[in-house]
Design a protein around this motif. Structure first.
Motif, PDB file in Angstrom:
ATOM      1  N   ASP A 131     -18.633   9.223 -38.926  1.00  0.00           N
ATOM      2  CA  ASP A 131     -19.451   8.056 -38.585  1.00  0.00           C
ATOM      3  C   ASP A 131     -18.928   7.334 -37.358  1.00  0.00           C
ATOM      4  O   ASP A 131     -19.690   6.755 -36.591  1.00  0.00           O
ATOM      5  N   CYS A 132     -17.613   7.349 -37.186  1.00  0.00           N
ATOM      6  CA  CYS A 132     -16.990   6.537 -36.140  1.00  0.00           C
ATOM      7  C   CYS A 132     -16.478   7.363 -34.965  1.00  0.00           C
ATOM      8  O   CYS A 132     -15.612   6.911 -34.220  1.00  0.00           O
ATOM      9  N   HIS A 133     -17.016   8.546 -34.811  1.00  0.00           N
ATOM     10  CA  HIS A 133     -16.678   9.359 -33.637  1.00  0.00           C
ATOM     11  C   HIS A 133     -17.007   8.547 -32.391  1.00  0.00           C
ATOM     12  O   HIS A 133     -17.997   7.814 -32.355  1.00  0.00           O
ATOM     13  N   TYR A 134     -16.184   8.665 -31.360  1.00  0.00           N
ATOM     14  CA  TYR A 134     -16.360   7.807 -30.180  1.00  0.00           C
ATOM     15  C   TYR A 134     -17.738   7.954 -29.538  1.00  0.00           C
ATOM     16  O   TYR A 134     -18.277   6.993 -29.014  1.00  0.00           O
ATOM     17  N   LYS A 135     -18.356   9.134 -29.609  1.00  0.00           N
ATOM     18  CA  LYS A 135     -19.701   9.297 -29.024  1.00  0.00           C
ATOM     19  C   LYS A 135     -20.732   8.469 -29.789  1.00  0.00           C
ATOM     20  O   LYS A 135     -21.610   7.865 -29.190  1.00  0.00           O
ATOM     21  N   ARG A 136     -20.601   8.424 -31.115  1.00  0.00           N
ATOM     22  CA  ARG A 136     -21.528   7.606 -31.911  1.00  0.00           C
ATOM     23  C   ARG A 136     -21.317   6.129 -31.626  1.00  0.00           C
ATOM     24  O   ARG A 136     -22.256   5.358 -31.540  1.00  0.00           O
ATOM     25  N   GLU A 137     -20.065   5.741 -31.488  1.00  0.00           N
ATOM     26  CA  GLU A 137     -19.757   4.351 -31.180  1.00  0.00           C
ATOM     27  C   GLU A 137     -20.307   3.962 -29.809  1.00  0.00           C
ATOM     28  O   GLU A 137     -20.842   2.874 -29.635  1.00  0.00           O
ATOM     29  N   LEU A 138     -20.192   4.852 -28.856  1.00  0.00           N
ATOM     30  CA  LEU A 138     -20.722   4.602 -27.523  1.00  0.00           C
ATOM     31  C   LEU A 138     -22.232   4.392 -27.586  1.00  0.00           C
ATOM     32  O   LEU A 138     -22.765   3.461 -26.972  1.00  0.00           O
ATOM     33  N   LEU A 139     -22.922   5.213 -28.370  1.00  0.00           N
ATOM     34  CA  LEU A 139     -24.373   5.066 -28.521  1.00  0.00           C
ATOM     35  C   LEU A 139     -24.752   3.756 -29.207  1.00  0.00           C
ATOM     36  O   LEU A 139     -25.842   3.235 -28.996  1.00  0.00           O
ATOM     37  N   ARG A 140     -23.849   3.230 -30.038  1.00  0.00           N
ATOM     38  CA  ARG A 140     -24.090   1.944 -30.701  1.00  0.00           C
ATOM     39  C   ARG A 140     -23.753   0.767 -29.789  1.00  0.00           C
ATOM     40  O   ARG A 140     -23.943  -0.383 -30.162  1.00  0.00           O
ATOM     41  N   GLY A 141     -23.178   1.051 -28.639  1.00  0.00           N
ATOM     42  CA  GLY A 141     -22.831  -0.008 -27.706  1.00  0.00           C
ATOM     43  C   GLY A 141     -21.418  -0.531 -27.843  1.00  0.00           C
ATOM     44  O   GLY A 141     -21.076  -1.578 -27.301  1.00  0.00           O
ATOM     45  N   PHE A 142     -20.568   0.192 -28.575  1.00  0.00           N
ATOM     46  CA  PHE A 142     -19.173  -0.208 -28.734  1.00  0.00           C
ATOM     47  C   PHE A 142     -18.318   0.700 -27.867  1.00  0.00           C
ATOM     48  O   PHE A 142     -18.276   1.907 -28.077  1.00  0.00           O
ATOM     49  N   MET A 143     -17.668   0.104 -26.878  1.00  0.00           N
ATOM     50  CA  MET A 143     -16.849   0.885 -25.964  1.00  0.00           C
ATOM     51  C   MET A 143     -15.407   0.417 -26.046  1.00  0.00           C
ATOM     52  O   MET A 143     -15.109  -0.735 -25.749  1.00  0.00           O
ATOM     53  N   LYS A 144     -14.539   1.310 -26.473  1.00  0.00           N
ATOM     54  CA  LYS A 144     -13.124   0.998 -26.542  1.00  0.00           C
ATOM     55  C   LYS A 144     -12.372   2.315 -26.435  1.00  0.00           C
ATOM     56  O   LYS A 144     -12.728   3.285 -27.097  1.00  0.00           O
ATOM     57  N   ILE A 145     -11.374   2.359 -25.616  1.00  0.00           N
ATOM     58  CA  ILE A 145     -10.639   3.603 -25.386  1.00  0.00           C
ATOM     59  C   ILE A 145      -9.667   3.889 -26.532  1.00  0.00           C
ATOM     60  O   ILE A 145      -9.633   4.981 -27.057  1.00  0.00           O
ATOM     61  N   ARG A 146      -8.891   2.900 -26.927  1.00  0.00           N
ATOM     62  CA  ARG A 146      -7.878   3.106 -27.963  1.00  0.00           C
ATOM     63  C   ARG A 146      -8.244   2.327 -29.228  1.00  0.00           C
ATOM     64  O   ARG A 146      -8.704   1.211 -29.153  1.00  0.00           O
ATOM     65  N   GLY A 147      -8.009   2.967 -30.364  1.00  0.00           N
ATOM     66  CA  GLY A 147      -8.192   2.293 -31.636  1.00  0.00           C
ATOM     67  C   GLY A 147      -9.632   2.118 -32.069  1.00  0.00           C
ATOM     68  O   GLY A 147      -9.907   1.379 -33.008  1.00  0.00           O
ATOM     69  N   HIS A 148     -10.549   2.798 -31.396  1.00  0.00           N
ATOM     70  CA  HIS A 148     -11.965   2.594 -31.730  1.00  0.00           C
ATOM     71  C   HIS A 148     -12.291   3.070 -33.141  1.00  0.00           C
ATOM     72  O   HIS A 148     -13.085   2.451 -33.829  1.00  0.00           O
TER      73      HIS A 148
END
Length: 194
Positions: A131-148
């Motif tokens: 659920d919290c893969h960085y690509k999914r987070e990016l699509l949700r509008g959450f951008m964070k390099i570390r600890g996302h």
């Protein structure tokens, strides 16, 4: 999420919702998700734990609330067709909810009204389902390099817990923090987090 938090509308709807898929289209997507390797793996491990599910264990419905799906002990898994657009979304919901079903199966005393129990299963489902893969987070509008990933799991656990009438905000947060390390590091039935 335990079933009390999910409301359904008529599951026989054939008109296309303004957003999402029809129940029939979503059910076809669920049938395709049953061929997904992670879904097959979770089903096998549920069966090894003594839990089987029939043909209607995972079903598409229209949901009134803004949720993607849910799991209910004795009722199975629902996928909210009116909130699904892509096969990947359906796969994610099915995997997430199968982790709840697996937890319910392997823990004879799991109590969904207990905030710590609910939090633990949500932590595991958020962490192990992707659920919290960085690509999914990016699509949700959450951008964070570390600890996302951990931040995302925490955010999504709180959202789910706050939908549980037994878990008001302070109790939900305390429960999540109390079980975080143990539950985040529990990767069963996987050898490690996928």
């Amino acid at each position: 999420m335990e079933g009390a938090a999910v409301e359904e509308t008529n599951s026989k709807s054939t008109s296309r919702p303004s957003d999402g898929r029809t129940v029939e289209e979503c059910q076809d997507m669920i049938n395709r998700s049953l061929k997904n390797p992670t879904v097959k793996f979770l089903r096998e491990h549920m069966e090894k734990s003594g839990c089987t599910f029939g043909e209607n264990f995972i079903k598409a419905v229209n949901c009134k609330r803004e949720v993607s799906g849910g799991y209910t002990r004795g009722g199975g898994i629902i996928v909210c067709s009116n909130h699904m657009n892509l096969q990947d979304e359906v796969n994610q919901v099915v995997i997430h909810e199968l982790i709840h079903a697996y937890d319910d199966c392997r823990a004879a005393n799991l109590d969904w009204t207990n905030c710590a129990h609910h939090a633990c299963s949500e932590i595991r489902a958020g962490h192990l389902s992707g659920d919290c893969h960085y690509k999914r987070e990016l699509l949700r509008g959450f951008m964070k390099i570390r600890g996302h990933e951990q931040e995302c799991v925490r955010r999504r656990v709180m959202k789910s817990l706050l939908g549980n009438p037994y878990c008001p905000e302070p109790a939900a947060r305390d429960a999540m923090e109390a079980v975080w390390d143990t539950c985040y590091n529990d990767t069963k039935p996987f050898d490690r987090a996928p």
